[in-house]
Design a protein around this motif. Structure first.
Motif, PDB file in Angstrom:
ATOM      1  N   ARG A 176     -12.836  47.481 -17.438  1.00  0.00           N
ATOM      2  CA  ARG A 176     -13.410  47.073 -16.145  1.00  0.00           C
ATOM      3  C   ARG A 176     -14.073  48.254 -15.446  1.00  0.00           C
ATOM      4  O   ARG A 176     -15.196  48.138 -14.929  1.00  0.00           O
ATOM      5  CB  ARG A 176     -12.320  46.507 -15.250  1.00  0.00           C
ATOM      6  CG  ARG A 176     -12.797  46.175 -13.832  1.00  0.00           C
ATOM      7  CD  ARG A 176     -11.662  46.223 -12.828  1.00  0.00           C
ATOM      8  NE  ARG A 176     -10.999  47.518 -12.822  1.00  0.00           N
ATOM      9  CZ  ARG A 176      -9.883  47.772 -12.137  1.00  0.00           C
ATOM     10  NH1 ARG A 176      -9.306  46.816 -11.434  1.00  0.00           N
ATOM     11  NH2 ARG A 176      -9.333  48.978 -12.179  1.00  0.00           N
TER      12      ARG A 176
ATOM     13  N   GLU B 184     -10.248  39.158 -13.285  1.00  0.00           N
ATOM     14  CA  GLU B 184     -11.252  38.493 -12.451  1.00  0.00           C
ATOM     15  C   GLU B 184     -12.421  39.430 -12.153  1.00  0.00           C
ATOM     16  O   GLU B 184     -13.587  39.015 -12.158  1.00  0.00           O
ATOM     17  CB  GLU B 184     -10.611  38.007 -11.146  1.00  0.00           C
ATOM     18  CG  GLU B 184      -9.550  36.939 -11.337  1.00  0.00           C
ATOM     19  CD  GLU B 184     -10.088  35.683 -11.997  1.00  0.00           C
ATOM     20  OE1 GLU B 184     -11.315  35.435 -11.891  1.00  0.00           O
ATOM     21  OE2 GLU B 184      -9.305  34.956 -12.624  1.00  0.00           O
ATOM     22  N   GLU B 185     -12.110  40.691 -11.900  1.00  0.00           N
ATOM     23  CA  GLU B 185     -13.173  41.658 -11.586  1.00  0.00           C
ATOM     24  C   GLU B 185     -14.051  41.909 -12.804  1.00  0.00           C
ATOM     25  O   GLU B 185     -15.287  41.994 -12.690  1.00  0.00           O
ATOM     26  CB  GLU B 185     -12.552  42.961 -11.088  1.00  0.00           C
ATOM     27  CG  GLU B 185     -11.835  42.817  -9.748  1.00  0.00           C
ATOM     28  CD  GLU B 185     -10.962  44.012  -9.416  1.00  0.00           C
ATOM     29  OE1 GLU B 185     -10.961  44.976 -10.215  1.00  0.00           O
ATOM     30  OE2 GLU B 185     -10.275  43.980  -8.384  1.00  0.00           O
TER      31      GLU B 185
ATOM     32  N   LEU C 211     -18.000  48.363 -14.419  1.00  0.00           N
ATOM     33  CA  LEU C 211     -18.395  48.468 -13.012  1.00  0.00           C
ATOM     34  C   LEU C 211     -19.223  49.726 -12.767  1.00  0.00           C
ATOM     35  O   LEU C 211     -20.166  49.716 -11.971  1.00  0.00           O
ATOM     36  CB  LEU C 211     -17.159  48.474 -12.113  1.00  0.00           C
ATOM     37  CG  LEU C 211     -16.375  47.156 -12.028  1.00  0.00           C
ATOM     38  CD1 LEU C 211     -15.148  47.321 -11.141  1.00  0.00           C
ATOM     39  CD2 LEU C 211     -17.262  46.023 -11.517  1.00  0.00           C
TER      40      LEU C 211
END
Length: 255
Positions: A43, A7-8, A47
Motif C-alpha cells: 500500500r 481498503e486503502e 500510494l
C-alpha cells in the motif's frame, strides 16, 4: 473486521483501473495477502508511486507483481503486471536477475551451465541444484517422477510427520513444474541441518515447513535468525530468515 490497509490499497488501485470494478478489486486484494506487513508495504509503495501500477517494471516487489497478475487474470486492463526482463511475457516471475525478475523458463535458462551431470555423468547443459549440484534435463525429468515420494521419505527420515500431512503440504504449495524436485534435492542435501535450524533453510523450505506446521506437524515455529522472535519473517540476513527489524539493523549505516 478487515484492516483499513486493504481498503486503502483497493481504493488506490481502483483510482487507476478503468475496467475491473472496485468490489472485484477489493476481493482480490483481500485474498492475495497472507501477511499484513507485506500488504502495508505494498500500500505504501502504491500510494507513494501510483505509476508503478502501469509501469510493468520487472524490479517491482514480488508481492505487488503477483497481485497485478491476479488482477489481470480477473479482467483488469489498465493496471499491468511486470513483464519478464528476458522474454517480455506477463506471467509469474519467480526468479531474480540483475536486469529484473524472470519467468520460470527464462530463470532456468539463465541458471544453466555446460558440464558433467551429477546423475548420469554425461556432458550436457545442466540445471543447477542445491549444494553446487547440477543435473541434465533428462535426469531432472526422471527425478521429477519420484520427487513427491522422495520428499515424504526425506521428511520422515528427520522428523516424525504423517505422510498424509506431508502430501497435503505439497498440494498446498504454489504450482511450479520443478518445485517438488528442487525441494526433494534440498531436503536430501540439507534436511538434517534445516530441520534442526529452520532459520537457515531456503525460501522454498521455509514455505514447506510452515505448511507442515499448519497441517498439524509437531514442529517448532520458525524464528528470526537474528533475534529469535516469531514475528513476521519476510527478509533474509546472512543467509538466514529475518524479521524486518533485524533486517533494518543489519542494513543501517552512518550517513
Amino acid at each position: 473486521m478487515r484492516d483499513p490497509v486493504f481498503e486503502e490499497l483497493t481504493a488506490a488501485i481502483a483510482a487507476v483501473e478503468e475496467v475491473l470494478k472496485h468490489a472485484e478489486i477489493g476481493e482480490i486484494v483481500a485474498a492475495h495477502f497472507r501477511q499484513l506487513p507485506v500488504a502495508r508495504r505494498t500500500r505504501d509503495l502504491v500510494l507513494a508511486t501510483p505509476g508503478v501500477l502501469t509501469s510493468m517494471d520487472p524490479h517491482m516487489p514480488p508481492a505487488l507483481a503477483a497481485l497485478l497478475l491476479r488482477l489481470k487474470q480477473a479482467g483488469a486492463e489498465t493496471v499491468r503486471p511486470p513483464a519478464c526482463a528476458r522474454c517480455g511475457q506477463q506471467k509469474a516471475l519467480p526468479s531474480r536477475s540483475p536486469q529484473g525478475r524472470l519467468c520460470g523458463p527464462c530463470g532456468r535458462r539463465l541458471s544453466e551451465r555446460f558440464g558433467l551431470c551429477d546423475h548420469c555423468r554425461n556432458e550436457r547443459w545442466l540445471l543447477l541444484g542445491p549444494a553446487e549440484s547440477a543435473y541434465c534435463r533428462a535426469c531432472w525429468a526422471r527425478m521429477h517422477r519420484d520427487a513427491r515420494a522422495r520428499v515424504v521419505e526425506e521428511v520422515r527420515r528427520h522428523r516424525r510427520v504423517a505422510a498424509e500431512v506431508i502430501r497435503t503440504a505439497l498440494d498446498r504449495m504454489p504450482s511450479a513444474r520443478d518445485r517438488s524436485t528442487r525441494l526433494m534435492l534440498e531436503l536430501s542435501a540439507h534436511g538434517r541441518e534445516w530441520f534442526a535450524d529452520p532459520a537457515a533453510g531456503s525460501a522454498l523450505f521455509g514455505m514447506f515447513y510452515d505448511l507442515l506446521r499448519e497441517g498439524g506437524a509437531r514442529l517448532p515455529e520458525r524464528r528470526c535468525g537474528g533475534c529469535g522472535t516469531t514475528r513476521t519473517l519476510t527478509e533474509r540476513v546472512d543467509g538466514r530468515v529475518s524479521c524486518r527489524r533485524c533486517y533494518r539493523v543489519a542494513h543501517t549505516r552512518a550517513c
